[in-house]
Scaffold this motif. Sequence first.
Motif, PDB file in Angstrom:
ATOM      1  N   SER A   1      -0.039  -3.104  -5.388  1.00  0.00           N
ATOM      2  CA  SER A   1       0.485  -2.770  -6.707  1.00  0.00           C
ATOM      3  C   SER A   1       1.062  -1.366  -6.739  1.00  0.00           C
ATOM      4  CB  SER A   1      -0.623  -2.894  -7.764  1.00  0.00           C
ATOM      5  OG  SER A   1      -1.139  -4.208  -7.816  1.00  0.00           O
ATOM      6  N   ARG A   2       0.458  -0.462  -5.980  1.00  0.00           N
ATOM      7  CA  ARG A   2       0.903   0.930  -5.969  1.00  0.00           C
ATOM      8  C   ARG A   2       2.069   1.169  -5.016  1.00  0.00           C
ATOM      9  NH1 ARG A   2      -5.085   3.227  -5.016  1.00  0.00           N
ATOM     10  NH2 ARG A   2      -5.916   3.009  -7.133  1.00  0.00           N
ATOM     11  N   TYR A   3       1.960   0.594  -3.807  1.00  0.00           N
ATOM     12  CA  TYR A   3       2.876   0.982  -2.736  1.00  0.00           C
ATOM     13  C   TYR A   3       3.815  -0.123  -2.269  1.00  0.00           C
ATOM     14  CZ  TYR A   3      -1.060   4.249  -2.449  1.00  0.00           C
ATOM     15  OH  TYR A   3      -2.072   5.138  -2.741  1.00  0.00           O
ATOM     16  N   GLY A   4       3.504  -1.365  -2.586  1.00  0.00           N
ATOM     17  CA  GLY A   4       4.287  -2.465  -2.041  1.00  0.00           C
ATOM     18  C   GLY A   4       3.763  -2.894  -0.684  1.00  0.00           C
ATOM     19  N   VAL A   5       4.239  -4.041  -0.224  1.00  0.00           N
ATOM     20  CA  VAL A   5       3.734  -4.596   1.036  1.00  0.00           C
ATOM     21  C   VAL A   5       4.077  -3.694   2.210  1.00  0.00           C
ATOM     22  CG1 VAL A   5       3.946  -6.515   2.661  1.00  0.00           C
ATOM     23  CG2 VAL A   5       3.813  -6.974   0.202  1.00  0.00           C
ATOM     24  N   ARG A   6       5.297  -3.219   2.276  1.00  0.00           N
ATOM     25  CA  ARG A   6       5.739  -2.465   3.451  1.00  0.00           C
ATOM     26  C   ARG A   6       4.998  -1.144   3.601  1.00  0.00           C
ATOM     27  NH1 ARG A   6      12.072  -1.934   4.214  1.00  0.00           N
ATOM     28  NH2 ARG A   6      11.716  -4.181   4.234  1.00  0.00           N
ATOM     29  N   ARG A   7       4.767  -0.450   2.500  1.00  0.00           N
ATOM     30  CA  ARG A   7       4.172   0.888   2.587  1.00  0.00           C
ATOM     31  C   ARG A   7       2.642   0.887   2.609  1.00  0.00           C
ATOM     32  NH1 ARG A   7       6.100   4.185  -2.135  1.00  0.00           N
ATOM     33  NH2 ARG A   7       4.830   5.771  -1.103  1.00  0.00           N
ATOM     34  N   THR A   8       2.026  -0.211   2.249  1.00  0.00           N
ATOM     35  CA  THR A   8       0.556  -0.271   2.276  1.00  0.00           C
ATOM     36  C   THR A   8       0.064  -0.269   3.714  1.00  0.00           C
ATOM     37  OG1 THR A   8       0.368  -1.435   0.166  1.00  0.00           O
ATOM     38  CG2 THR A   8      -1.449  -1.721   1.710  1.00  0.00           C
ATOM     39  N   THR A   9      -0.997   0.481   3.970  1.00  0.00           N
ATOM     40  CA  THR A   9      -1.584   0.561   5.305  1.00  0.00           C
ATOM     41  C   THR A   9      -3.050   0.166   5.249  1.00  0.00           C
ATOM     42  OG1 THR A   9      -2.318   2.855   5.086  1.00  0.00           O
ATOM     43  CG2 THR A   9      -0.037   2.494   5.837  1.00  0.00           C
ATOM     44  N   MET A  10      -3.610  -0.059   6.415  1.00  0.00           N
ATOM     45  CA  MET A  10      -5.049  -0.337   6.491  1.00  0.00           C
ATOM     46  C   MET A  10      -5.858   0.865   6.013  1.00  0.00           C
ATOM     47  SD  MET A  10      -5.835  -3.403   7.377  1.00  0.00           S
ATOM     48  CE  MET A  10      -7.423  -3.432   8.219  1.00  0.00           C
TER      49      MET A  10
END
Length: 201
Positions: A18-27
């Motif tokens: 919700s905050r960063y999107g799929v591409r920018r989200t990290t583990m």
Amino acid sequence: MAPDRLTAVLDATYTCLSRYGVRRTTMDDIAGEMGVSRSAVYQYVRGKDDAVRRLTRRLHDRALERAAAAAASDAPPAERIHGILAAKLDLVLGLVGGSPHTAELLDTKARLSGDICDAFTGRIRELLTEQFAAVRADGPARLSPAEAADVCVALVVGLETHPDAARLLRPATDALLTGLLPAPDPHPSRTCITLPSERHS
């Protein structure tokens, strides 16, 4: 695998998407949201891609459960069909309304979740087709059950971007089904009861 911990991982994944999107989200983002180490998250998912797929599947499976429950209910055909369509629309509105980023989980062209989205829509079409096939068994058909199902899906897709979609679904479905469902029998069979005063000796 502990179901409650997996649920926590997927909840954290949703928050991060919700905050960063799929591409920018990290583990690291997911672990930080949970307040645990990254290695702890790896006990429940193989990586970010796995977490996104599991999350997408969970969201779509929940919507399918609602649609299947509506299809199996004892309600009239129009109400069952409305319930199936509402399950699809509610999924979309929930994700789009949550964040511009979570709408990515509805993209049929997305690398990580497109096949899940396609399978979901396919199952919705199957449920609708079954409903139309059941009610048209003894009546004239303007469209085949599969074609009627496609028209209903197109209606929901058209409403998905409307600002008042949730309110409009009911009247739009009712209007559409007036043309798609067989007209109700104006003279349903009635059991005639002869009153004692009407009997002839």
